[in-house]
Write a protein that holds these residues in place. Sequence first.
Motif, PDB file in Angstrom:
ATOM      1  N   LYS A 131       0.995  -1.334   0.375  1.00 44.65           N
ATOM      2  CA  LYS A 131       0.112  -0.271  -0.193  1.00 44.65           C
ATOM      3  C   LYS A 131       1.653   1.548  -0.038  1.00 44.65           C
ATOM      4  O   LYS A 131       1.621   1.227   0.407  1.00 44.65           O
ATOM      5  N   ASP A 132       0.488   2.084  -0.323  1.00 43.47           N
ATOM      6  CA  ASP A 132       0.993   3.806  -0.303  1.00 43.47           C
ATOM      7  C   ASP A 132       0.684   4.275   0.507  1.00 43.47           C
ATOM      8  O   ASP A 132      -0.430   4.784   1.785  1.00 43.47           O
ATOM      9  N   ILE A 133       1.789   5.370   0.854  1.00 44.52           N
ATOM     10  CA  ILE A 133       1.080   6.552   1.478  1.00 44.52           C
ATOM     11  C   ILE A 133       1.719   7.993   1.154  1.00 44.52           C
ATOM     12  O   ILE A 133       1.935   8.172  -0.165  1.00 44.52           O
ATOM     13  N   ASP A 134       0.334   8.369   1.076  1.00 45.25           N
ATOM     14  CA  ASP A 134       0.129   9.839   0.465  1.00 45.25           C
ATOM     15  C   ASP A 134      -0.098  11.213   0.781  1.00 45.25           C
ATOM     16  O   ASP A 134      -0.598  11.400   2.263  1.00 45.25           O
ATOM     17  N   ALA A 135       1.035  11.575   1.198  1.00 47.42           N
ATOM     18  CA  ALA A 135       1.703  13.016   1.524  1.00 47.42           C
ATOM     19  C   ALA A 135       1.531  13.927   1.032  1.00 47.42           C
ATOM     20  O   ALA A 135       2.554  14.808   1.411  1.00 47.42           O
ATOM     21  N   SER A 136       0.871  14.065  -0.278  1.00 41.68           N
ATOM     22  CA  SER A 136       0.707  14.971  -1.042  1.00 41.68           C
ATOM     23  C   SER A 136      -0.313  16.556  -0.420  1.00 41.68           C
ATOM     24  O   SER A 136       0.745  17.878  -0.650  1.00 41.68           O
ATOM     25  N   SER A 137      -0.662  16.276   0.208  1.00 40.26           N
ATOM     26  CA  SER A 137      -1.212  17.891   0.879  1.00 40.26           C
ATOM     27  C   SER A 137      -0.454  18.591   1.981  1.00 40.26           C
ATOM     28  O   SER A 137       0.378  17.596   2.699  1.00 40.26           O
ATOM     29  N   PRO A 138      -0.988  19.352   2.213  1.00 41.11           N
ATOM     30  CA  PRO A 138       0.055  20.213   2.417  1.00 41.11           C
ATOM     31  C   PRO A 138      -0.579  19.782   4.214  1.00 41.11           C
ATOM     32  O   PRO A 138       0.466  20.187   5.563  1.00 41.11           O
ATOM     33  N   LYS A 139      -1.822  19.905   4.787  1.00 40.19           N
ATOM     34  CA  LYS A 139      -1.944  19.109   6.227  1.00 40.19           C
ATOM     35  C   LYS A 139      -1.785  17.829   6.630  1.00 40.19           C
ATOM     36  O   LYS A 139      -1.969  17.297   8.087  1.00 40.19           O
ATOM     37  N   LEU A 140      -2.293  17.384   5.582  1.00 43.89           N
ATOM     38  CA  LEU A 140      -2.837  15.660   6.248  1.00 43.89           C
ATOM     39  C   LEU A 140      -1.749  14.427   5.521  1.00 43.89           C
ATOM     40  O   LEU A 140      -1.229  14.831   4.803  1.00 43.89           O
ATOM     41  N   ILE A 141      -1.575  13.727   6.304  1.00 39.09           N
ATOM     42  CA  ILE A 141      -0.528  12.375   5.456  1.00 39.09           C
ATOM     43  C   ILE A 141      -1.773  11.122   5.371  1.00 39.09           C
ATOM     44  O   ILE A 141      -3.316  11.450   6.488  1.00 39.09           O
ATOM     45  N   LYS A 142      -2.018  10.829   4.623  1.00 40.74           N
ATOM     46  CA  LYS A 142      -2.954   9.349   3.934  1.00 40.74           C
ATOM     47  C   LYS A 142      -2.389   8.467   3.681  1.00 40.74           C
ATOM     48  O   LYS A 142      -1.909   7.801   3.051  1.00 40.74           O
ATOM     49  N   ASP A 143      -2.348   7.677   4.947  1.00 41.35           N
ATOM     50  CA  ASP A 143      -1.548   5.939   5.247  1.00 41.35           C
ATOM     51  C   ASP A 143      -2.613   5.168   4.649  1.00 41.35           C
ATOM     52  O   ASP A 143      -3.336   4.223   5.559  1.00 41.35           O
ATOM     53  N   GLN A 144      -2.411   4.675   3.488  1.00 43.34           N
ATOM     54  CA  GLN A 144      -3.151   3.385   3.258  1.00 43.34           C
ATOM     55  C   GLN A 144      -3.036   1.216   3.277  1.00 43.34           C
ATOM     56  O   GLN A 144      -4.029   1.287   3.498  1.00 43.34           O
ATOM     57  N   ASN A 145      -1.780   1.963   4.440  1.00 45.78           N
ATOM     58  CA  ASN A 145      -0.906   0.586   5.105  1.00 45.78           C
ATOM     59  C   ASN A 145      -2.529   0.330   6.437  1.00 45.78           C
ATOM     60  O   ASN A 145      -2.843  -0.593   6.287  1.00 45.78           O
ATOM     61  N   ARG A 146      -2.883   1.343   6.925  1.00 43.56           N
ATOM     62  CA  ARG A 146      -3.725   0.864   8.222  1.00 43.56           C
ATOM     63  C   ARG A 146      -5.788   1.739   7.718  1.00 43.56           C
ATOM     64  O   ARG A 146      -5.495   1.748   8.733  1.00 43.56           O
ATOM     65  N   CYS A 147      -5.634   1.694   6.593  1.00 42.60           N
ATOM     66  CA  CYS A 147      -6.828   2.118   6.367  1.00 42.60           C
ATOM     67  C   CYS A 147      -8.032   0.471   6.213  1.00 42.60           C
ATOM     68  O   CYS A 147      -7.835   0.274   5.984  1.00 42.60           O
ATOM     69  N   VAL A 148      -9.289   0.970   7.503  1.00 40.95           N
ATOM     70  CA  VAL A 148      -9.573  -0.087   7.869  1.00 40.95           C
ATOM     71  C   VAL A 148     -11.454  -0.014   6.076  1.00 40.95           C
ATOM     72  O   VAL A 148     -12.732   0.159   6.553  1.00 40.95           O
ATOM     73  N   LEU A 149     -11.048   1.738   5.248  1.00 39.69           N
ATOM     74  CA  LEU A 149     -12.646   1.685   4.656  1.00 39.69           C
ATOM     75  C   LEU A 149     -14.042   1.842   5.386  1.00 39.69           C
ATOM     76  O   LEU A 149     -15.161   1.838   4.565  1.00 39.69           O
ATOM     77  N   CYS A 150     -13.710   2.436   6.361  1.00 44.72           N
ATOM     78  CA  CYS A 150     -15.058   2.697   6.989  1.00 44.72           C
ATOM     79  C   CYS A 150     -15.816   3.940   6.504  1.00 44.72           C
ATOM     80  O   CYS A 150     -17.283   3.891   7.760  1.00 44.72           O
ATOM     81  N   GLN A 151     -15.643   5.053   6.158  1.00 49.05           N
ATOM     82  CA  GLN A 151     -15.997   6.315   5.307  1.00 49.05           C
ATOM     83  C   GLN A 151     -16.328   6.813   6.224  1.00 49.05           C
ATOM     84  O   GLN A 151     -16.934   7.989   5.814  1.00 49.05           O
ATOM     85  N   ARG A 152     -15.828   6.592   7.830  1.00 44.67           N
ATOM     86  CA  ARG A 152     -16.075   8.228   8.377  1.00 44.67           C
ATOM     87  C   ARG A 152     -15.319   9.372   8.143  1.00 44.67           C
ATOM     88  O   ARG A 152     -16.631  10.534   8.340  1.00 44.67           O
ATOM     89  N   CYS A 153     -14.593   9.051   7.539  1.00 45.78           N
ATOM     90  CA  CYS A 153     -13.522  10.825   7.082  1.00 45.78           C
ATOM     91  C   CYS A 153     -14.106  11.143   6.173  1.00 45.78           C
ATOM     92  O   CYS A 153     -14.306  12.178   5.511  1.00 45.78           O
ATOM     93  N   MET A 154     -15.112  10.296   5.469  1.00 43.98           N
ATOM     94  CA  MET A 154     -15.700  10.454   4.094  1.00 43.98           C
ATOM     95  C   MET A 154     -17.688  11.111   4.553  1.00 43.98           C
ATOM     96  O   MET A 154     -17.238  12.262   4.017  1.00 43.98           O
ATOM     97  N   LYS A 155     -17.937  10.614   5.419  1.00 47.61           N
ATOM     98  CA  LYS A 155     -18.994  11.233   6.056  1.00 47.61           C
ATOM     99  C   LYS A 155     -19.013  12.172   7.014  1.00 47.61           C
ATOM    100  O   LYS A 155     -19.841  13.111   7.036  1.00 47.61           O
ATOM    101  N   THR A 156     -18.052  12.519   7.627  1.00 49.00           N
ATOM    102  CA  THR A 156     -17.807  13.699   8.327  1.00 49.00           C
ATOM    103  C   THR A 156     -17.224  14.734   7.986  1.00 49.00           C
ATOM    104  O   THR A 156     -17.232  15.907   8.590  1.00 49.00           O
TER     105      THR A 156
END
Lengths: 231, 182
Positions: A131-156
Motif C-alpha cells: 500500500k502507498d502513503i500519500d503525503a501530498s496534502s499540506p496538512k495531512l498524511i493519508k497512510d493506506q496501510n492502516r485504512c479500514v475503509l470505514c468511511q467515517r472521514c468521507m461522511k464527517t
Amino acid sequence: MNNTIKFKIDAKEIVAEKGKTVLEAARDNGVYIPTLCNFPGVPPKGGCRMCTIKINNRFMTSCTTPAAAGMEIESNTSEISNLRKGIVELLFVSGNHFCPSCEKSGNCELQALAYKYQMMVPKYPYSFPQKDIDASSPKLIKDQNRCVLCQRCMKTIKTDKGERYFSFSKRGSELEVIMDPTLCESMTDEVAQLAMDNCPVGSILKKDIGFVEPIGTRKYDKEPIGTDIDG
Amino acid sequence: MSKKIIATASLAGCFGCHMSILDIDDRIIDLVELVEFNKSPVDDIKKFTKHVDIGIIEGGCCNSENVENLKYFRENCDILISLGECAIMGGLPALRNGIPIKECLNEAYLDGPTVGLNTEKIVPNDPELPMILDRVYPCHEVVKVDYYLPGCPPRADLIWDALVALLTGSEMDLPYEVIKFD
C-alpha cells in the motif's frame, strides 16, 4: 401515547425511546456494544459488523436495527465476543498495522478493540499488502496501510458547502480512500485535526506533529474502550 | 522441585525484549531461584547443552540464520514463546515486506543517502553471510509457537506473570494494562 419501549440485552432491561436503534438504546442505558464504522450523527451502514448481536437467536447489526418491544438480545457472550475478535483479527491481517511505529497507537479504536478482546496474535495469516502513503496534502498524511475503509472521514469531513475532502477510489481489493487534492490544499488546521480525530485508526494523520501524548496518558492506556459507557 | 530450564534468542529483533526481561528488576533474584538458563545471549551459551523447558524468542525471521535458529529452538524446547511484536508479526523489520528485496538492497547499499563509503558499489555477497529472505516472517509462520506475549517491548510484568504461571502451573492473570502492542 407511551413513547417508550422495553426489551432485554443479556437479561438487562433496556428502556428506550421509540425509533432508536438497538445500539443507541443500549448506549443510553449504559450497555457498551463495540463499533468501528459507526459514528454519531452519521446514518449507520452496518459495514464493519463489530456491533453484531443476536436478536431472538438471529445475528443482526445493532447499529442498523431499530429497537422493538420485547426483543431478547445477546451481546456480551463468548460466541459473539469470538466473532467480534475475529473481525478485529481480519482487519489486522488485511492491512499493515505496525502499532509500535504508529502515531495513533494508544488512541486507536482498532487497537483498543484488540486489547478488549485480548488478541495476542491474529489466528489468520498476515497478508502484508503493498500500500502507498500519500503525503501530498499540506496538512495531512493519508497512510493506506492502516485504512479500514470505514468511511467515517468521507461522511464527517466536509466543506461548508458540503463537499467531501475524502472519497473512494478504485474497486474490489484495490479500493482505497483518497484525498481531494484541490480541497485539501485549502484545508484549515481545525478540519485537519478533526479528520485525524474522526479516523478510528492511524490512516489520517496531521502533519508536523506526532507522538504528543506520552505512553500511559493516552486514551486506551489504562481503561478499555467502552468504559465511558458501561463504566 | 528441580529448576526449569529456559533458553532465549533474539532473531530479527533489537534486544529490546531482552531488556524488558531484565526490567523485572529485583524479581530477577527470584527468577534465578526458579530457573536455570541454557542457550541465551544472557549467559552466552551458544549451543543447547540439554533439553529446555521454555524457549523465548524475540524477533521474526528475516534471514536463513533466523530460520535455522528458530527451528533449532523448536527441536530443543518443550514450550516456545513468541516475545514481542517482531516475533508475533514481523514488527518494524517487516516494514520492508511490501518492497521487493532487490529494491531494499539497492537502497541500503547502492542508492541510499548514506552509501558514500561503498565506492566499489558492492552489495554484501560473502558466502558466510546468511541469505536474506524475500520478506520477514512471523515466528509462527515458520514453526509451531505455543504462547504469544505482545508488546514493543512486552511489559516486564507481563513477562514475569507469564513465566511464573508457566513455571508454577498456576492461572495467569492478565490485567488490561499489560497487554499492549507498543
